[in-house]
Design an enzyme around this catalytic site. Structure first.
Site, short mmCIF file in Angstrom:
data_model
loop_
_atom_site.label_atom_id
_atom_site.label_comp_id
_atom_site.label_asym_id
_atom_site.label_seq_id
_atom_site.Cartn_x
_atom_site.Cartn_y
_atom_site.Cartn_z
CB THR A 98 -0.92 0.04 1.24
OG1 THR A 98 -1.79 -1.07 1.17
CG2 THR A 98 -1.75 1.32 1.27
N GLY A 119 -1.12 -1.18 6.62
CA GLY A 119 -1.23 -2.29 7.56
C GLY A 119 -2.62 -2.90 7.47
NE ARG A 133 -9.57 -6.36 3.47
CZ ARG A 133 -8.53 -5.54 3.49
NH1 ARG A 133 -8.06 -5.06 2.36
NH2 ARG A 133 -7.94 -5.21 4.61
CB VAL A 134 -13.74 -2.65 0.60
CG1 VAL A 134 -13.23 -1.22 0.57
CG2 VAL A 134 -14.47 -2.97 -0.71
C1 SD4 Z 1 -5.51 -2.93 3.33
N1 SD4 Z 1 -4.14 -1.27 4.38
O1 SD4 Z 1 -6.12 -3.16 2.29
C2 SD4 Z 1 -4.22 -2.16 3.26
C3 SD4 Z 1 -3.09 -3.13 3.14
C4 SD4 Z 1 -1.73 -2.62 3.47
O2 SD4 Z 1 0.52 -2.91 3.63
O3 SD4 Z 1 -1.53 -1.50 3.87
N2 SD4 Z 1 -0.69 -3.39 3.34
O4 SD4 Z 1 -5.91 -3.32 4.43
#
Ligand code: SD4
Length: 301
Positions: A161, A213, A189-190
């Site tokens: 991300t 995260g 899923r969102v």
């Molecule tokens: C999520 N926050 O879709 C994102 C994934 C992410 O490092 O940040 N991964 O939950």
């Protein structure tokens, strides 16, 4: 007054994304154009390069992307669970500027993208497909964000991300998020990244925050909005991020031992702060003095 233009991004690939955004800022461009350029870099250049940066699909083998963009004046747009479109961030910006809405999802988002001239194309890389086939052997959903850096053996880094915040020469702010979400998530899923206030929030009066995260924790806590509101109450960006992390821990103390949550914030003076639940969260800072700074965030554990 602020101290000049600056752009900050999550993770090590944030350095490249920042540099793409900096081209816009250094030429006197707007924060909004800068974050779109930065996120576009992550969406295409990153996915074209090394394995692991490119998104893993959901548990049905479908690569679905989330993106959001927000301007400090309160305008925002996002797309969630969009499939076969290379630049969701540009679609998100078009949702903001060309529709009466804030968010489009799934097929509707794809349909709108195609109307806007985006091409449909399969983005699943052979490497991501292989990882998915491997995952199918156990079908065990256990996301390990930046596990390698946390010393958990056997798990490759899983952070895909980009969260980006910029302030331009006029002192206007903007932010963007682009992601394929959690690997092997349920179809449909969102995450937090396309949810305004969860993965991203920007307010010219105060500052901006973005998250990376485990998105479910960000949504539960309206976390990026929380960070901005804490700054509004006088906290520094670092303090605001730390308090938001503490909120996550208080809500789910057990789960917090294993899942990763990271916040990155910048106030309207250009002051930057970050905080993570677990160590290993790095973020990139770029301004006129240095374009490739990569810093490690403080963390609870
Ligand atoms: C999520 N926050 O879709 C994102 C994934 C992410 O490092 O940040 N991964 O939950």
């Amino acid at each position: 007054a602020h101290n000049g233009a600056r752009v900050v991004s999550t993770w090590d690939f944030g350095v490249g994304a920042n540099q793409a955004a900096w081209k816009v800022l250094a030429a006197g461009g707007s924060a909004l154009d800068a974050v779109e350029a930065g996120a576009r870099w992550a969406e295409s250049e990153l996915c074209n390069s090394t394995v692991g940066h490119c998104g893993n699909p959901d548990r049905d083998g479908v690569l679905s992307l989330d993106a959001s963009i927000m301007s400090g004046d309160g305008r925002c747009g996002s797309v969630a669970a969009i499939v076969d479109i290379l630049h969701p961030i540009t679609v998100a910006r078009a949702v903001m500027e060309k529709t009466p809405h804030v968010m489009l999802v799934g097929e509707g988002a794809q349909q709108f993208a195609i109307q806007q001239g985006h091409e449909r194309r399969n983005l699943l890389t052979p490497a991501a497909e292989k990882a998915w086939r491997e995952w199918l052997k156990t079908e065990h959903y256990a996301p390990q964000i930046n596990a390698e850096r946390r010393g958990i053996p056997g798990d490759k880094d899983n952070h895909d991300t980009l969260g980006m915040i910029a302030i331009d020469h006029k002192g206007e702010m903007a932010g963007a998020c682009a992601t394929s979400g959690m690997a092997f998530k349920m179809h449909g899923r969102v995450g937090d990244s396309p949810i305004i206030g969860a993965g991203l929030y920007v307010d010219n009066e105060v500052g901006a925050a973005t998250a990376s995260g485990m998105g479910e924790e960000m949504i539960r806590n309206a976390a990026s909005f929380l960070v901005v509101e804490l700054m509004r109450q006088g906290r520094s960006p670092a303090e605001a991020c730390r308090e938001a992390i503490q909120r996550v821990v208080r809500k789910r103390p057990e789960a917090s031992r294993t899942l990763q949550v990271c916040f990155l914030a910048m106030n309207r003076s250009g002051e930057v702060g970050a905080y993570a639940l677990h160590r290993g969260f790095v973020y990139a800072v770029c301004d006129s003095s240095k374009q490739d700074a990569l810093l490690e965030s403080v963390s609870v554990y």
